[in-house]
Design a protein around this motif. Structure first.
Motif, short mmCIF file in Angstrom:
data_model
loop_
_atom_site.label_atom_id
_atom_site.label_comp_id
_atom_site.label_asym_id
_atom_site.label_seq_id
_atom_site.Cartn_x
_atom_site.Cartn_y
_atom_site.Cartn_z
N ARG A 51 0.81 -1.21 0.00
CA ARG A 51 0.00 0.00 0.00
C ARG A 51 0.85 1.26 0.00
NH1 ARG A 51 -4.25 -0.40 -2.25
NH2 ARG A 51 -4.99 1.50 -1.25
N MET A 52 2.16 1.13 0.30
CA MET A 52 3.01 2.31 0.36
C MET A 52 3.06 3.00 -1.00
SD MET A 52 7.08 2.79 1.15
CE MET A 52 7.49 2.58 -0.59
N GLY A 53 2.75 4.29 -1.01
CA GLY A 53 2.82 5.07 -2.22
C GLY A 53 1.60 4.98 -3.11
N VAL A 54 0.74 4.02 -2.84
CA VAL A 54 -0.48 3.91 -3.65
C VAL A 54 -1.46 5.01 -3.28
CG1 VAL A 54 -2.44 2.42 -4.25
CG2 VAL A 54 -0.16 1.43 -3.97
N VAL A 55 -1.52 5.31 -1.97
CA VAL A 55 -2.32 6.44 -1.49
C VAL A 55 -1.45 7.31 -0.60
CG1 VAL A 55 -4.53 5.23 -1.62
CG2 VAL A 55 -3.17 5.09 0.46
N ALA A 56 -1.73 8.59 -0.56
CA ALA A 56 -0.95 9.52 0.25
C ALA A 56 -1.26 9.33 1.73
CB ALA A 56 -1.24 10.96 -0.16
N THR A 109 14.86 7.09 -8.66
CA THR A 109 14.17 6.05 -7.90
C THR A 109 14.34 6.27 -6.41
OG1 THR A 109 14.69 4.52 -9.70
CG2 THR A 109 13.95 3.55 -7.63
N PHE A 110 15.57 6.58 -5.98
CA PHE A 110 15.82 6.86 -4.57
C PHE A 110 15.01 8.07 -4.11
CE2 PHE A 110 20.17 4.75 -5.20
CZ PHE A 110 19.75 3.57 -4.62
N LEU A 111 14.91 9.08 -4.96
CA LEU A 111 14.15 10.28 -4.58
C LEU A 111 12.66 9.97 -4.41
CD1 LEU A 111 15.86 12.90 -6.94
CD2 LEU A 111 15.93 12.88 -4.44
N VAL A 112 12.10 9.21 -5.34
CA VAL A 112 10.69 8.84 -5.24
C VAL A 112 10.44 8.10 -3.93
CG1 VAL A 112 8.83 7.46 -6.22
CG2 VAL A 112 10.29 8.80 -7.72
N LEU A 113 11.30 7.14 -3.62
CA LEU A 113 11.14 6.36 -2.40
C LEU A 113 11.30 7.23 -1.15
CD1 LEU A 113 13.01 3.14 -3.49
CD2 LEU A 113 10.62 3.29 -2.83
N ALA A 114 12.21 8.19 -1.19
CA ALA A 114 12.38 9.08 -0.04
C ALA A 114 11.11 9.87 0.22
CB ALA A 114 13.56 10.02 -0.29
N PHE A 115 10.52 10.40 -0.83
CA PHE A 115 9.32 11.22 -0.65
C PHE A 115 8.10 10.40 -0.24
CE2 PHE A 115 11.59 14.19 -3.68
CZ PHE A 115 11.92 15.10 -2.68
N THR A 116 8.02 9.15 -0.71
CA THR A 116 6.87 8.32 -0.32
C THR A 116 7.05 7.75 1.09
OG1 THR A 116 7.89 6.44 -1.48
CG2 THR A 116 6.23 7.69 -2.67
N ALA A 117 8.25 7.25 1.40
CA ALA A 117 8.47 6.60 2.69
C ALA A 117 8.57 7.60 3.84
CB ALA A 117 9.73 5.74 2.64
N LEU A 118 9.20 8.75 3.59
CA LEU A 118 9.47 9.68 4.70
C LEU A 118 8.36 10.69 4.94
CD1 LEU A 118 13.29 10.35 4.11
CD2 LEU A 118 12.23 8.90 5.86
N VAL A 119 7.73 11.18 3.88
CA VAL A 119 6.69 12.20 4.10
C VAL A 119 5.32 11.77 3.55
CG1 VAL A 119 8.23 14.17 4.30
CG2 VAL A 119 7.47 13.47 2.04
N GLY A 120 5.18 10.49 3.21
CA GLY A 120 3.85 9.96 2.89
C GLY A 120 3.25 10.39 1.58
N PHE A 126 2.90 7.75 -5.06
CA PHE A 126 3.97 7.63 -6.04
C PHE A 126 3.93 8.71 -7.12
CE2 PHE A 126 4.52 2.99 -4.82
CZ PHE A 126 5.78 3.18 -4.30
N VAL A 127 2.73 9.13 -7.51
CA VAL A 127 2.65 10.16 -8.55
C VAL A 127 3.20 11.48 -8.04
CG1 VAL A 127 1.07 11.58 -9.91
CG2 VAL A 127 0.76 9.10 -9.85
N HIS A 128 2.76 11.90 -6.85
CA HIS A 128 3.25 13.17 -6.31
C HIS A 128 4.71 13.06 -5.86
CE1 HIS A 128 -1.13 13.86 -6.12
NE2 HIS A 128 -0.80 15.12 -6.31
N GLY A 129 5.11 11.86 -5.43
CA GLY A 129 6.52 11.63 -5.11
C GLY A 129 7.38 11.77 -6.36
N SER A 130 6.88 11.25 -7.49
CA SER A 130 7.61 11.38 -8.75
C SER A 130 7.70 12.84 -9.17
CB SER A 130 6.92 10.56 -9.85
OG SER A 130 7.08 9.18 -9.63
N ALA A 131 6.63 13.60 -8.95
CA ALA A 131 6.63 15.01 -9.32
C ALA A 131 7.72 15.76 -8.55
CB ALA A 131 5.26 15.62 -9.04
N MET A 132 7.80 15.54 -7.23
CA MET A 132 8.83 16.21 -6.43
C MET A 132 10.22 15.70 -6.81
SD MET A 132 7.20 16.69 -2.61
CE MET A 132 6.61 15.02 -2.38
N ALA A 133 10.31 14.41 -7.10
CA ALA A 133 11.60 13.83 -7.48
C ALA A 133 12.15 14.48 -8.74
CB ALA A 133 11.46 12.32 -7.68
#
Length: 257
Positions: free
Chosen positions: A122-127, A161-172, A175-182
């Motif tokens: 479920r990680m990254g599928v929903v904020a 990839t590391f950036l996407v994971l950082a934004f999803t795992a650390l600040v919730g 994946f789409v918004h994590g990719s945008a920030m990445a």
């Protein structure tokens, strides 16, 4: 360079732009392609030429995401600013630090990432907005803008990839918004590294410019596809890229002995 080799590199640049825009890891395709196409090319020059192509692709992807979805600039902005400096330092050290010094560490991290993502479907599928606390925001800015940026300047593949994971795992982020920030931060890392590689004469400017055009085309298509298909699609691509990175780095480590 003959027409077939050039065409192969341009196709690799387009595919790398697509992969980078969705989840990062385009360097996994483009760096080996450069080194195979030009035997004897210094690794620093391959990295610098890759950065020239990639900065246009990541910037285009970042703009595409920004037009179509919300980018949290309170997180992405400071991280991108730090990333310019962090990647510049990494690029300055690129010729002095052997790949053997950090490849095993990156391999372990990637395997841990793959296991982590598989065990948490479920990680990254929903904020998860509750994770975006001031402390976590500060941590992710430091991790993305210093740690991951330094890695990008040193070697590069997998940075997005590391950036996407950082934004999803650390600040919730999902994946789409994590990719945008990445993409915003990755544009910063590419800029910082490119400046250093350019000043030190490690950029093949004409080839890099040609690849940049193809990288942009791939980035636009990838960003639009990620936005249209959503976080589930990005998660699948993420796992594929992580497995490919593990295979590539594992092969390199085995060959190096």
């Amino acid at each position: 360079m003959d027409a077939v080799t050039l065409s192969t590199l341009l196709a690799a640049a387009a595919l790398a732009g697509w992969v980078d825009a969705v989840v990062g890891g385009g360097g996994l395709l483009l760096l080996p392609a450069l080194l195979v196409a030009a035997p004897g090319l210094p690794v620093a020059t391959a990295l610098g030429t890759n950065k020239l192509a990639a900065i246009f692709g990541t910037s285009t992807a970042a703009a595409t995401y920004a037009r179509r979805t919300r980018v949290d600039w309170r997180v992405a902005g400071p991280a991108a600013g730090l990333a310019v400096l962090g990647a510049g330092v990494g690029a300055a050290l690129a010729g002095a630090v052997p790949a053997s010094a950090y490849r095993p560490v990156v391999l372990v991290v990637l395997v841990a990432v793959a296991v982590f993502v598989l065990l948490r479907p479920r990680m990254g599928v929903v904020a998860v907005p509750a994770k975006r606390t001031p402390v976590r925001v500060g941590v992710v800015i430091a991790v993305a803008g210093v740690g991951i940026a330094l890695y990008d300047g040193l070697i590069g593949p997998g940075t997005g990839t590391f950036l996407v994971l950082a934004f999803t795992a650390l600040v919730g982020a999902d994946f789409v918004h994590g990719s945008a920030m990445a993409k915003v931060v990755n544009a910063g890392t590419n800029l910082g590294a490119l400046v250093v590689f350019g000043v030190t004469g490690h950029v093949w400017w004409l080839l890099g410019a040609a690849m940049a055009v193809c990288n942009i085309a791939g980035a636009v298509l990838g960003a639009r596809m990620a936005l249209r298909r959503g976080s589930g699609f990005v998660r699948v691509v993420l796992l594929v890229v992580v497995v490919a990175l593990v295979a590539k780095l594992g092969h390199d480590q085995w060959v190096a002995g």
